[in-house]
Motif scaffolding. Sequence first.
Motif, PDB file in Angstrom:
ATOM      1  N   ASP A 123       0.744  -1.251  -0.224  1.00 25.47           N
ATOM      2  CA  ASP A 123       0.149  -0.029   0.198  1.00 25.47           C
ATOM      3  C   ASP A 123       0.788   1.295  -0.041  1.00 25.47           C
ATOM      4  N   ARG A 124       2.058   1.455  -0.296  1.00 29.19           N
ATOM      5  CA  ARG A 124       3.050   2.279  -0.600  1.00 29.19           C
ATOM      6  C   ARG A 124       4.047   2.366  -1.581  1.00 29.19           C
ATOM      7  N   ASN A 125       4.199   3.408  -2.499  1.00 26.50           N
ATOM      8  CA  ASN A 125       5.006   3.597  -3.465  1.00 26.50           C
ATOM      9  C   ASN A 125       6.387   3.161  -3.057  1.00 26.50           C
ATOM     10  N   THR A 126       6.992   2.248  -3.596  1.00 22.40           N
ATOM     11  CA  THR A 126       8.315   1.606  -3.166  1.00 22.40           C
ATOM     12  C   THR A 126       9.167   1.556  -4.135  1.00 22.40           C
ATOM     13  N   GLY A 127      10.585   2.203  -4.006  1.00 23.59           N
ATOM     14  CA  GLY A 127      11.771   1.989  -4.773  1.00 23.59           C
ATOM     15  C   GLY A 127      12.458   0.725  -4.660  1.00 23.59           C
ATOM     16  N   LEU A 128      13.227   0.505  -5.607  1.00 20.90           N
ATOM     17  CA  LEU A 128      13.846  -0.757  -5.495  1.00 20.90           C
ATOM     18  C   LEU A 128      15.119  -0.539  -6.142  1.00 20.90           C
ATOM     19  N   VAL A 129      16.036  -1.125  -5.480  1.00 25.79           N
ATOM     20  CA  VAL A 129      17.647  -1.049  -5.892  1.00 25.79           C
ATOM     21  C   VAL A 129      17.992  -2.625  -5.894  1.00 25.79           C
ATOM     22  N   TRP A 130      18.334  -3.076  -6.987  1.00 25.11           N
ATOM     23  CA  TRP A 130      18.427  -4.567  -7.217  1.00 25.11           C
ATOM     24  C   TRP A 130      20.025  -4.775  -7.568  1.00 25.11           C
ATOM     25  N   PHE A 131      20.699  -5.488  -6.928  1.00 25.25           N
ATOM     26  CA  PHE A 131      22.163  -5.796  -7.033  1.00 25.25           C
ATOM     27  C   PHE A 131      22.122  -7.101  -7.780  1.00 25.25           C
ATOM     28  N   ASP A 132      22.827  -7.336  -8.990  1.00 27.91           N
ATOM     29  CA  ASP A 132      22.603  -8.460  -9.594  1.00 27.91           C
ATOM     30  C   ASP A 132      23.457  -8.715 -10.778  1.00 27.91           C
ATOM     31  N   ALA A 133      24.216  -9.758 -11.129  1.00 22.71           N
ATOM     32  CA  ALA A 133      24.973  -9.977 -12.153  1.00 22.71           C
ATOM     33  C   ALA A 133      24.011  -9.881 -13.679  1.00 22.71           C
ATOM     34  N   HIS A 134      22.947 -10.202 -13.339  1.00 20.18           N
ATOM     35  CA  HIS A 134      21.813 -10.564 -14.454  1.00 20.18           C
ATOM     36  C   HIS A 134      20.794  -9.697 -14.448  1.00 20.18           C
ATOM     37  N   GLY A 135      20.140  -9.487 -15.487  1.00 21.89           N
ATOM     38  CA  GLY A 135      18.996  -8.706 -15.600  1.00 21.89           C
ATOM     39  C   GLY A 135      17.608  -9.206 -15.091  1.00 21.89           C
ATOM     40  N   ASP A 136      17.592 -10.435 -14.775  1.00 21.29           N
ATOM     41  CA  ASP A 136      16.185 -10.980 -14.345  1.00 21.29           C
ATOM     42  C   ASP A 136      14.940 -10.301 -14.759  1.00 21.29           C
ATOM     43  N   PHE A 137      15.348 -10.003 -16.135  1.00 22.77           N
ATOM     44  CA  PHE A 137      14.109  -9.544 -17.053  1.00 22.77           C
ATOM     45  C   PHE A 137      13.473 -10.107 -17.896  1.00 22.77           C
ATOM     46  N   ASN A 138      13.830 -11.455 -17.972  1.00 25.65           N
ATOM     47  CA  ASN A 138      12.998 -12.232 -18.950  1.00 25.65           C
ATOM     48  C   ASN A 138      11.735 -12.367 -18.952  1.00 25.65           C
ATOM     49  N   GLY A 172       5.389  -7.898 -20.208  1.00 21.93           N
ATOM     50  CA  GLY A 172       4.693  -8.920 -20.839  1.00 21.93           C
ATOM     51  C   GLY A 172       3.321  -9.612 -20.147  1.00 21.93           C
ATOM     52  N   PRO A 173       3.491 -10.940 -20.176  1.00 17.64           N
ATOM     53  CA  PRO A 173       2.151 -11.454 -19.379  1.00 17.64           C
ATOM     54  C   PRO A 173       2.115 -11.340 -18.231  1.00 17.64           C
ATOM     55  N   PHE A 174       3.011 -10.917 -17.564  1.00 19.05           N
ATOM     56  CA  PHE A 174       3.097 -10.704 -15.842  1.00 19.05           C
ATOM     57  C   PHE A 174       2.317  -9.547 -15.457  1.00 19.05           C
ATOM     58  N   ALA A 175       1.679  -8.632 -16.530  1.00 16.50           N
ATOM     59  CA  ALA A 175       0.862  -7.416 -16.247  1.00 16.50           C
ATOM     60  C   ALA A 175      -0.445  -7.873 -15.812  1.00 16.50           C
ATOM     61  N   ASP A 176      -0.831  -9.056 -16.049  1.00 16.98           N
ATOM     62  CA  ASP A 176      -2.266  -9.291 -15.564  1.00 16.98           C
ATOM     63  C   ASP A 176      -2.186 -10.546 -14.264  1.00 16.98           C
ATOM     64  N   LEU A 177      -1.267 -10.658 -13.809  1.00 15.87           N
ATOM     65  CA  LEU A 177      -0.967 -11.601 -12.928  1.00 15.87           C
ATOM     66  C   LEU A 177      -0.838 -10.904 -11.400  1.00 15.87           C
ATOM     67  N   ALA A 178      -1.892 -10.853 -10.662  1.00 14.70           N
ATOM     68  CA  ALA A 178      -1.890 -10.122  -9.377  1.00 14.70           C
ATOM     69  C   ALA A 178      -0.666 -10.547  -8.334  1.00 14.70           C
ATOM     70  N   TRP A 179      -0.411 -11.866  -8.455  1.00 13.68           N
ATOM     71  CA  TRP A 179       0.562 -12.344  -7.359  1.00 13.68           C
ATOM     72  C   TRP A 179       1.819 -12.022  -7.769  1.00 13.68           C
ATOM     73  N   ALA A 180       2.117 -11.642  -9.050  1.00 21.19           N
ATOM     74  CA  ALA A 180       3.403 -11.250  -9.553  1.00 21.19           C
ATOM     75  C   ALA A 180       3.693  -9.599  -9.555  1.00 21.19           C
ATOM     76  N   HIS A 181       2.804  -9.242 -10.420  1.00 22.80           N
ATOM     77  CA  HIS A 181       3.045  -7.740 -10.810  1.00 22.80           C
ATOM     78  C   HIS A 181       2.601  -7.049  -9.414  1.00 22.80           C
ATOM     79  N   THR A 182       3.674  -5.976  -9.185  1.00 21.13           N
ATOM     80  CA  THR A 182       3.440  -5.153  -7.935  1.00 21.13           C
ATOM     81  C   THR A 182       3.291  -3.687  -8.550  1.00 21.13           C
ATOM     82  N   PRO A 183       2.260  -3.238  -8.643  1.00 23.09           N
ATOM     83  CA  PRO A 183       2.054  -1.884  -9.375  1.00 23.09           C
ATOM     84  C   PRO A 183       2.719  -0.545  -8.356  1.00 23.09           C
TER      85      PRO A 183
END
Length: 304
Positions: A117-132, A154-165
Amino acid sequence: MDQTVRVLGVPMDLGADRRGVDMGPSAIRYAGLADRLESIGQPCVDGGDIAVMRPEERDPDAASADLGHAKYVSETREVCEDVATAVSATVSDGEFPLVLGGDHSIAVGTAAGVADDRNTGLVWFDAHGDFNTPETTPSGNVHGMALAAILGVGPFADLAWAHTPRVRPENVALVGLRDVDDGERTLLGESRVSTYTMTDIDERGITDVVEEAIDVATRDVEQLHVSFDMDCLDPTEAPGVGTPVRGGISYREAHAAMERISSTAGTRLCSFEVVEVNPILDQHNRTAELATELVASALGQRIL
């Protein structure tokens, strides 16, 4: 930090190819996490582990109503929903969630829990994009789709369990990149995610890069979550990871980055997770021990 840290383990290896990362939470605890936090005056309680089903009991290629070419997607959904519930309860209790992986797919649940319920920023440390996405992934492993899932690509847009608006791409910074698939490269280029490769770190220095990443992630948001994949480090420093890539962040750079997280993000740091520690591939628990050190630096430990 005024809050008590609540440790939540997620012994998850459904999102990765190589077995053993499910033992990561135990390895990090065994490396003395609680004692290290107590030594810097940080109260700490252990909330135990989220239950995770064993891959031997499931079919990785079972048909899913949600996604196509993604292994164990139904099981990943179940675990991430439980992680989100536990993290949200931790926040509601006024405690600071410290989530121990497990593979990086658990980040989908952590993000859902802290950014409910709060807008949240994210710093993601990773060697990989994790963007597949299921369309671009060469492996089908969900840990390589976690950031795309959180941002609803992509298809994650319609998945409430995955997409965090409430995590918006313009408030996401990806630090330490050096191994990106072709499909990810295209998707990242089309997104508003800020990316910082090892070349950027070489040219600008880790502190400048991390300070900019924090600025991006905290612009016009209420809080900051940090997701730290141990494979962002060079394998000479962190050998116990499932997908090592040469040429990563050094020991001292990693500590400097976490010190910047602590000093620059300050009270807006709302949660932290560390993932992809695989003790089967480790040397004398070195990677887990380093993970405990970095967590302590992120939560306020200093040399003097």
